[in-house]
Design an enzyme around this catalytic site. Structure first.
Site: not given
Length: 463
Positions: A315, A326, A340
């Site tokens: 999470s 990224d 999650k």
């Protein structure tokens, strides 16, 4: 966007019920649910009346309604739940980093309690409980048939009181019977250490209300300890971190990313559930707090960095790892994370209870959904313990949970490539119990590999 973020209620991204949320609740506006299913409601009232009149024992109306609500929510996905007054209170207390119990993050699977991750420096951690363990009995009571709320209540209790857990571990023929002593769980969410001049280590165990501030202080201290030697590399350890508050995940990411950088975005059915969260103070601060990141050393956003993850990283941990990956700010090392990728909002009901409802999916800056997939490390490094190798697929991930949300990108071509694998040390010894509360272990193979990578990058950058 900022208004949406504040109006969305208490939003968090913890792994399971054990993950705790903030005290700052906002009122939930009533929304038009559309036409009610009259025939289905008639069936509900008929069942309600039949239980009241014919059940073998008399049942209070409050209990029947409460169980009906609980069933309605638990049938949606593994993370939506009904919080009665006691559970709601525990949730509020726990976000401050102190609560009574065993120190274990759990979820429900096929009627049993499954361990997502033990919290460091707690009775569960010291007893050797591992991610993926299946709890089948609490004292002499079978877990099968309990709700997750009931199981959590039984595991919590007064400090210094014992509880016996019967645990099934994959690959072992017989259940383990462990007697633990409950304690006041005081979670230190950030740990840090100057590994050697020029190389800093930061461990986030859980994303709590003050984790961002604690990390900022830790970064400042480690940089000061390295005075005289420029910082050459940093390691952010998110292994076995089950998640926590969404705004804190944004703050941790913002510590290492340029101001204004996109950290994550969410998509849901309502306008409030559609957010873009950036590395800006209004997206990681609550209330009128001073920006705890503004005095960080400038090099913290430039120094080469490795992020460690594993199957217990869930999470909020995945938000941070995904954002740094990224934006090519860090090399992600370890094993596939939990997966999650959903956001839960706490919605108070006005009578001291609340519901925890999945309201959105979150995505990495490049548009990847982590739901039931997780973050794929740039460099795969397995944990160097015989038990981990023997257990193989023991770790429970989001994709293993029943009723879990689907990944909207399933079936599409993935841009992720197979990560190169490093072989674990052959002389690693199997250990049943963690070594203890030390910040780092000399036998931590993944950490050593991260340090080696940073040193290699230092050499490459000189050329």
């Amino acid at each position: 966007m900022v208004t949406k973020f504040k109006q969305a209620g208490l939003i968090f991204v913890g792994a399971v019920l054990g993950v705790l949320v903030s005290l700052n609740f906002s009122a939930v506006a009533q929304k038009d649910p559309g036409p009610l299913p009259v025939e289905d409601l008639r069936a509900f009232t008929e069942v309600f009346g039949r239980i009241k009149s014919d059940y073998v024992e008399q049942v209070e109306d409050k209990k029947l309604i409460s169980e009906a609500i609980n069933g309605m929510l638990s049938g949606l996905d593994p993370h939506s739940a009904y919080l009665d007054a006691e559970a709601f209170k525990d949730l509020q207390v726990g976000t401050q980093g102190e609560f009574g119990g065993l120190g274990i993050e759990v979820g429900m699977e096929d009627g049993f309690v499954k361990v997502v991750s033990p919290i460091e420096d707690t009775p569960a951690f010291r007893a050797g409980i591992k991610s993926g363990d299946l709890i089948i009995k609490l004292d002499d009571t079978n877990v099968k048939g309990m709700t997750l709320n009931d199981a959590v209540k039984r595991m919590r209790g007064k400090p210094n009181t014992p509880i016996t857990l019967t645990i099934v571990r994959k690959g072992e023929a017989k259940p383990r019977v462990l007697t633990l002593t409950r304690a006041v769980i005081q979670i230190q969410s950030v740990k840090s250490k100057l590994l050697e001049p020029g190389y800093g280590y930061f461990r986030v165990t859980q994303f709590q209300e003050h984790t961002g501030e604690s990390l900022a202080k830790a970064i400042d201290n480690v940089f000061k300890q390295s005075a005289g030697t420029p910082m050459k590399g940093m390691i952010l350890d998110l292994r076995n971190d089950p998640g926590g508050l969404l705004n804190t995940a944004v703050g941790v990411s913002a510590a290492f990313l340029p101001a204004g950088t996109l950290v994550t975005y969410t998509e849901g059915r309502t306008e409030d559930a559609k957010m873009k969260l950036m590395a800006v103070p209004e997206h990681y601060l609550r209330g009128s707090k001073e920006d705890y990141l503004k005095r960080l050393p400038a090099d913290v956003k430039k120094v080469p960095m490795v992020v460690l993850i594993n199957g217990g990283s869930a999470s909020a941990s995945e938000i941070v790892a995904g954002a740094l990956q990224d934006h090519k700010r860090a090399v992600i090392m370890g094993t596939q994370s939990f997966g999650k990728g959903s956001v839960q909002t706490i919605l108070p009901l006005g009578n001291g209870t609340a519901i925890k409802l999945t309201t959105a999916r979150y995505f990495t800056p490049s548009g990847r959904s982590i739901q039931a997939k997780g973050i794929t490390p740039d460099i795969t490094v397995e944990e160097a313990t015989i038990t981990e190798a023997a257990e193989g697929g023991l770790r429970m991930r989001e994709a293993d949970l029943s009723k879990r949300l689907s990944n909207p990108q399933e079936g599409k071509d993935s841009a992720a490539k197979d990560a190169p694998k490093a072989d674990p040390k052959t002389d690693a010894k199997a250990e049943d119990k963690p070594e203890g509360p030390e910040v780092v272990s000399k036998n931590d193979f993944q950490l050593n590999e991260a340090v080696n990578l940073l040193k290699a990058l230092t050499i490459v950058n000189r050329r």
